[in-house]
Structure formats: C-alpha cells, structure tokens
Design an enzyme around this catalytic site. Structure first.
Site, mmCIF file in Angstrom:
data_model
loop_
_atom_site.group_PDB
_atom_site.id
_atom_site.type_symbol
_atom_site.label_atom_id
_atom_site.label_comp_id
_atom_site.label_asym_id
_atom_site.label_seq_id
_atom_site.Cartn_x
_atom_site.Cartn_y
_atom_site.Cartn_z
ATOM 1 N N TYR A 112 0.631 -1.256 0.202
ATOM 2 C CA TYR A 112 -0.050 -0.072 0.034
ATOM 3 C C TYR A 112 0.869 1.498 -0.287
ATOM 4 C CZ TYR A 112 -4.713 -2.022 0.523
ATOM 5 O OH TYR A 112 -5.755 -2.880 0.545
ATOM 6 N N LYS B 20 3.729 -15.644 3.024
ATOM 7 C CA LYS B 20 4.030 -16.447 1.864
ATOM 8 C C LYS B 20 5.495 -16.626 1.467
ATOM 9 C CE LYS B 20 2.809 -18.048 -2.059
ATOM 10 N NZ LYS B 20 2.095 -19.315 -2.132
ATOM 11 N N ASP C 80 -12.070 -9.764 4.372
ATOM 12 C CA ASP C 80 -13.101 -9.705 3.324
ATOM 13 C C ASP C 80 -13.750 -11.020 3.385
ATOM 14 O OD1 ASP C 80 -13.129 -6.961 2.622
ATOM 15 O OD2 ASP C 80 -13.609 -7.418 0.791
ATOM 16 N N ASP D 172 -6.084 -7.324 3.723
ATOM 17 C CA ASP D 172 -7.165 -6.697 3.440
ATOM 18 C C ASP D 172 -7.912 -7.959 2.587
ATOM 19 O OD1 ASP D 172 -8.967 -4.660 1.803
ATOM 20 O OD2 ASP D 172 -7.605 -5.231 0.092
ATOM 21 N N ASP E 260 -2.098 -18.773 0.863
ATOM 22 C CA ASP E 260 -3.085 -19.212 0.126
ATOM 23 C C ASP E 260 -3.732 -20.385 0.677
ATOM 24 O OD1 ASP E 260 -0.498 -20.651 0.302
ATOM 25 O OD2 ASP E 260 -0.585 -21.463 -1.874
#
Ligand code: IPM
Ligand code: MG
Length: 361
Positions: free
Chosen positions: A142, A193, A253, A249, A225
């Site tokens: 970001y 990751k 959701d 983020d 993942d």
C-alpha cells in the site's frame, strides 16, 4: 464529568447513513454512563473531493489529531472512479492511516448463532467461528516505494508497487497480535508467503523471535493461500490471525462472509495517539440512499471505541448485548434476512438497539 471529543467522518455512500446511527448509540451510552461526548463532523473521501477538491479535506486531519477517537463511515463510489489516482476517495482514508500511524487494524469476525443461516456457506462450516484478523495497516504494498507507472519507448508501460517491511514494523504488529491473542484463546496464526517472498521470510523470522516473549500463546505459521482455503473450509480452527497489509485486506473480506454479512463487522485501527473505528463494509453504492443498510457494523465499532480507547468495558458490553438481543428478537435488516422474512431499515434497527442500550442503565 469526563468529556471526550469524537471526530465523526461519515464519508460516502452508506457511510452517511450508518454513522449517524452509531453516534446515537454513543449518545445513549453517554447519558447512561455519565460520560460527555462532543461530536464534531468533518469531510473525507468523495464528499471531501466534491466540497474541497481533496479526499482529505483541510481541517479533517487536524480535527482527528485533536480528538480522542474517530468514528469513520466509508469512502468511495462510482462517481469518483475517473478522478486521478492520487485524488481518489480511498486516498483520504489511506492518508489518515499513515499520518496517524494507525498500524494495527483489528477485525473481529464472529458468527452469531442466530445468523448461521445468513451466511452463504454451510451451517456446519461457519458455526462456532470466532476469529480476530489483525492486519498491518501502514506498510507493505500500500505504501512501499518505489511505486508508479512509466511509459516505455516500445509504446507499452511498466508499473511498480513494492512490498516492503522493516523488522521494526513487523515486531510492533506482532506484539499487538500476541497481546490480543493472550486475551482470547491464546492461539495465533501468522500468515505469510514465506515459500516465495523474502519479505515474508523476514516476517516469519521476526514473529518467531517475538513469540519467545509470549510462551503462553501457541504460534503457527500459515501460508496465505492455504489460509484462504482453510477460512472457508474449517474457520473454527483459527482464533487470532496476524498478517501484512494486502493479505489482511483480502482475508478480512473473506472472513466477513463467515459472519453472515459484511454489515455485521466492526473494526478498530490502533497504534497512534488517536484510534479510528469503522465498519468493514464500505460504501455499498448499490443500496446507498435507500435507508436499508445494516447499521450494526457501525454500532459494534462504537463498542470497540468504548473498549479500546475509553476502557469503558461494561458500556462496550452493553452495546454488544443490545445488538445480540435485538437479533435474538428476530429483527433483521435486508442483508441478514432470510428469503421472505420481514425486514427493518437502518433507522428502525438503530432505534431498537438504542432503546435496548437505554434500558440497561
Ligand atoms: C479496507 C478497504 C480499504 C483498503 C480501501 C477502501 C482503501 O478495502 O479497509 O479494507 O484497501 O484498505
Ligand atoms: Mg478491504
């Protein structure tokens, strides 16, 4: 009487509908608990662009700095889709996070028993979900440099964002996460990751080091993942999750679906001298202006404000209890109603919750 100044930033879309209802709940708490609130409103997002040309209106940041807490609605909408990237409504929120050093974003996702069937996922999957996603909020892709687009001689282009973290940034979010996990079920999943990204390797190394100071908390490392899959497969295996900005983020959701509707989920952004509280749901342009948005996420955000900024635990409990009771009585906004069920609008839902809060004093 203690008096607190609350900066109220409704923003755009349903942010303008749910934020005033959250304010009403705080007023009811103030009256009952003998706490004074001064609410001061300011512009952010598209509303600020329309009025001043900037997504963070001059004066808004100042007001936030002078306040004890910020009640935020949502920013964005199709109307501003064509404005220049650095002027988009979202920039207002991102600038607030960065300027106020709000590096720790707490997003609880709990499946309320009476709403298990509101989730599109199977009852057997969502039942018992009670997790807290802790998202690093001021680093990573970001904000990382370099970033930008360059036009190439061959007529094409090249765009760059940078995922960057310092060990100091990782350490402070890790400490927040361990502290939160310690007050919950003492299980922390750090999501990264690390099989591909060097940033994640550093992340894992630092989180592992910080873990030594929290021997009572069980730490596991989960690849992002795999975490995304596990969240819709067996969410109850998670308690507290900590992860970097972009992963957080996306995963938060996903977690929202476990709670039945995004309209149920509050959040707190902490770290600097003033904290920001906001519903996770965004502006919902499809239902904005209709008076049907669910105010519960905004209202539960006030409970987080009472708990984390003002340490008014009992009053926070009262607000949460009111929400549960109103839901138990069967009242539903459209987003959490089953087919054919009678629904209430934004104001009606808030009325019911305000009345229940008042009755508790
Ligand atoms: C969120 C939102 C924001 C983000 C947008 C509005 C900039 O999606 O708070 O999750 O990406 O952080
Ligand atoms: Mg998001």
């Amino acid at each position: 009487m203690a008096t607190y100044r609350i900066a109220v930033l409704p923003g755009d879309g349903i942010g303008q509908e749910v934020t005033p209802e959250a304010v009403r709940v705080l007023k009811a708490v103030g009256k009952g608990a003998g706490v004074g609130f001064e609410f001061e409103q300011a512009l952010v997002g598209g509303a600020a662009i329309d009025a001043t040309g900037h997504p963070l209106a001059p004066g808004t940041l100042d007001l936030c700095r002078r306040s004890h807490a910020i009640l935020f609605g949502a920013v964005g909408g199709p109307k501003w889709d064509t404005v220049a990237h650095e002027r988009r409504p979202e920039r207002g929120l991102l600038a607030l996070r960065k300027e106020l050093d709000l590096y720790a974003n707490l997003r609880p996702a709990k499946c309320f028993p009476m709403l298990v069937d509101a989730s599109p996922l199977k009852r057997s999957v969502v039942e018992g979900t009670d997790l807290m996603v802790i998202r690093e909020l001021t680093g990573g892709l970001y904000f990382g440099e370099p970033r930008g687009v360059e036009r190439l001689a061959d007529g094409g282009a090249r765009a760059v964002n940078t995922m960057v973290y310092t060990s100091r940034e990782i350490e402070r979010i890790a400490r927040t996460a361990f502290e939160v996990a310690r007050k919950r079920r003492k299980r922390l999943a750090s999501v990264d990751k690390a099989n591909v990204l060097v940033v994640s390797q550093l992340w894992r190394e630092v989180v592992t080091r910080v873990a030594r100071d929290y021997p009572d908390v069980t730490l596991e490392h989960v690849l992002v993942d795999n975490c995304a899959m596990a969240l819709v497969h067996r969410p109850s295996r998670f308690d507290t999750i900590v992860t970097e900005n972009t992963f957080g983020d996306i995963l938060s959701d996903e977690a929202a679906i476990l709670a039945g509707s995004m309209g149920m989920l509050p959040s707190a952004s902490l770290g600097g001298s003033v904290a920001l509280y906001e519903p996770v749901h965004g502006t919902a342009p499809d239902i904005a202006g209709k008076g049907i948005a669910n105010p519960i996420a905004a209202i539960l955000s006030t409970a987080m404000l009472l708990r984390y900024t003002l340490s008014l635990e009992k009053d926070a409990d009262r607000v949460e209890r009111a929400v549960v009771r109103v839901l138990e009585q069967g009242h539903r906004t459209a987003d959490i109603a089953g087919p054919g069920a009678r629904t209430v609008g934004t104001k009606e839902m808030a009325d019911l919750i305000v009345r229940d809060v008042e009755d508790q004093y």
